[in-house]
Write a protein that holds these residues in place. Structure first.
Motif, PDB file in Angstrom:
ATOM      1  N   GLY A 169       0.865  -1.253  -0.045  1.00  0.00           N
ATOM      2  CA  GLY A 169       0.132   0.148   0.166  1.00  0.00           C
ATOM      3  C   GLY A 169       0.763   1.367   0.133  1.00  0.00           C
ATOM      4  O   GLY A 169       0.704   2.108  -0.713  1.00  0.00           O
ATOM      5  N   ILE A 170       1.928   1.347   0.787  1.00  0.00           N
ATOM      6  CA  ILE A 170       2.765   2.420   1.009  1.00  0.00           C
ATOM      7  C   ILE A 170       3.556   2.762  -0.399  1.00  0.00           C
ATOM      8  O   ILE A 170       3.508   3.807  -0.989  1.00  0.00           O
ATOM      9  CB  ILE A 170       3.669   2.310   1.954  1.00  0.00           C
ATOM     10  CG1 ILE A 170       3.299   2.338   3.478  1.00  0.00           C
ATOM     11  CG2 ILE A 170       4.949   3.266   2.028  1.00  0.00           C
ATOM     12  CD1 ILE A 170       3.957   1.952   4.652  1.00  0.00           C
ATOM     13  N   ALA A 171       3.900   1.647  -0.876  1.00  0.00           N
ATOM     14  CA  ALA A 171       4.718   1.623  -2.255  1.00  0.00           C
ATOM     15  C   ALA A 171       3.770   1.871  -3.224  1.00  0.00           C
ATOM     16  O   ALA A 171       4.239   2.912  -4.318  1.00  0.00           O
ATOM     17  CB  ALA A 171       5.364   0.282  -2.532  1.00  0.00           C
ATOM     18  N   ALA A 172       2.645   1.339  -3.364  1.00  0.00           N
ATOM     19  CA  ALA A 172       1.748   1.957  -4.558  1.00  0.00           C
ATOM     20  C   ALA A 172       1.284   3.316  -4.353  1.00  0.00           C
ATOM     21  O   ALA A 172       0.969   4.079  -5.437  1.00  0.00           O
ATOM     22  CB  ALA A 172       0.336   0.884  -4.270  1.00  0.00           C
ATOM     23  N   GLY A 173       0.955   3.695  -3.227  1.00  0.00           N
ATOM     24  CA  GLY A 173       0.494   5.094  -3.118  1.00  0.00           C
ATOM     25  C   GLY A 173       1.671   6.079  -3.352  1.00  0.00           C
ATOM     26  O   GLY A 173       1.421   7.129  -4.227  1.00  0.00           O
ATOM     27  N   ILE A 180       4.039   9.138   4.543  1.00  0.00           N
ATOM     28  CA  ILE A 180       3.836   7.562   4.796  1.00  0.00           C
ATOM     29  C   ILE A 180       2.177   7.372   5.181  1.00  0.00           C
ATOM     30  O   ILE A 180       1.898   6.511   4.468  1.00  0.00           O
ATOM     31  CB  ILE A 180       4.748   7.280   6.065  1.00  0.00           C
ATOM     32  CG1 ILE A 180       6.030   7.250   5.796  1.00  0.00           C
ATOM     33  CG2 ILE A 180       4.272   5.814   6.560  1.00  0.00           C
ATOM     34  CD1 ILE A 180       6.665   6.134   5.101  1.00  0.00           C
ATOM     35  N   LEU A 181       1.757   8.141   5.928  1.00  0.00           N
ATOM     36  CA  LEU A 181       0.373   7.700   6.131  1.00  0.00           C
ATOM     37  C   LEU A 181      -0.763   8.157   4.884  1.00  0.00           C
ATOM     38  O   LEU A 181      -1.533   7.206   4.680  1.00  0.00           O
ATOM     39  CB  LEU A 181      -0.325   8.660   7.376  1.00  0.00           C
ATOM     40  CG  LEU A 181      -1.656   8.288   7.629  1.00  0.00           C
ATOM     41  CD1 LEU A 181      -1.804   7.048   8.061  1.00  0.00           C
ATOM     42  CD2 LEU A 181      -2.042   9.386   8.943  1.00  0.00           C
ATOM     43  N   GLY A 182      -0.350   9.345   4.211  1.00  0.00           N
ATOM     44  CA  GLY A 182      -1.078   9.434   2.958  1.00  0.00           C
ATOM     45  C   GLY A 182      -0.779   8.445   1.935  1.00  0.00           C
ATOM     46  O   GLY A 182      -1.912   7.900   1.308  1.00  0.00           O
ATOM     47  N   ASP A 183       0.204   8.023   1.654  1.00  0.00           N
ATOM     48  CA  ASP A 183       0.771   6.943   0.813  1.00  0.00           C
ATOM     49  C   ASP A 183       0.152   5.682   1.032  1.00  0.00           C
ATOM     50  O   ASP A 183      -0.568   4.914   0.230  1.00  0.00           O
ATOM     51  CB  ASP A 183       2.070   6.862   0.637  1.00  0.00           C
ATOM     52  CG  ASP A 183       2.689   7.751  -0.211  1.00  0.00           C
ATOM     53  OD1 ASP A 183       2.138   8.954  -0.716  1.00  0.00           O
ATOM     54  OD2 ASP A 183       4.211   7.850   0.067  1.00  0.00           O
ATOM     55  N   LEU A 184       0.103   5.424   2.193  1.00  0.00           N
ATOM     56  CA  LEU A 184      -0.622   4.111   2.984  1.00  0.00           C
ATOM     57  C   LEU A 184      -2.136   4.117   2.688  1.00  0.00           C
ATOM     58  O   LEU A 184      -2.465   3.191   2.086  1.00  0.00           O
ATOM     59  CB  LEU A 184      -0.173   3.919   4.295  1.00  0.00           C
ATOM     60  CG  LEU A 184      -1.164   2.796   4.982  1.00  0.00           C
ATOM     61  CD1 LEU A 184      -0.655   1.549   4.243  1.00  0.00           C
ATOM     62  CD2 LEU A 184      -0.790   2.688   6.400  1.00  0.00           C
ATOM     63  N   ILE A 185      -2.803   5.182   2.883  1.00  0.00           N
ATOM     64  CA  ILE A 185      -4.193   5.253   2.648  1.00  0.00           C
ATOM     65  C   ILE A 185      -4.593   5.162   1.263  1.00  0.00           C
ATOM     66  O   ILE A 185      -5.271   4.361   0.697  1.00  0.00           O
ATOM     67  CB  ILE A 185      -4.670   6.518   3.111  1.00  0.00           C
ATOM     68  CG1 ILE A 185      -4.490   6.318   4.738  1.00  0.00           C
ATOM     69  CG2 ILE A 185      -6.204   6.848   2.818  1.00  0.00           C
ATOM     70  CD1 ILE A 185      -4.923   7.763   5.480  1.00  0.00           C
TER      71      ILE A 185
END
Length: 80
Positions: free
Chosen positions: A10-14, A28-33
């Protein structure tokens, strides 16, 4: 797939979607979401199109495509 792998993908894809769409990362949190929601969107889209993507790379591609679609939709909504 373990929760740890799901979160890392999820982090990498974001992050990848942010780079591809020209926004950069969202933290990190925005990329994860973004990546986790993108994985759901991508899984739905790939399933509707009859495309199967297996393994770690397939999951990353699916989540990234979903996140890109999500960013594009958010930009359309923001413009309106």
């Amino acid at each position: 797939m373990s929760l740890l792998w799901f979160l890392l993908i999820g982090i990498a894809a974001g992050w990848l979607a942010g780079q591809i769409m020209g926004n950069g990362g969202y933290g990190i949190l925005g990329d994860l979401i973004l990546g986790v929601i993108g994985a759901i969107v991508g899984g739905y889209l790939f399933g509707a199109l009859g495309i199967g993507a297996g393994g770690l790379i397939g999951a990353l591609i699916t989540a990234t495509v979903g996140a890109i679609v999500l960013i594009a939709l958010l930009r359309l909504i923001k413009k309106a």
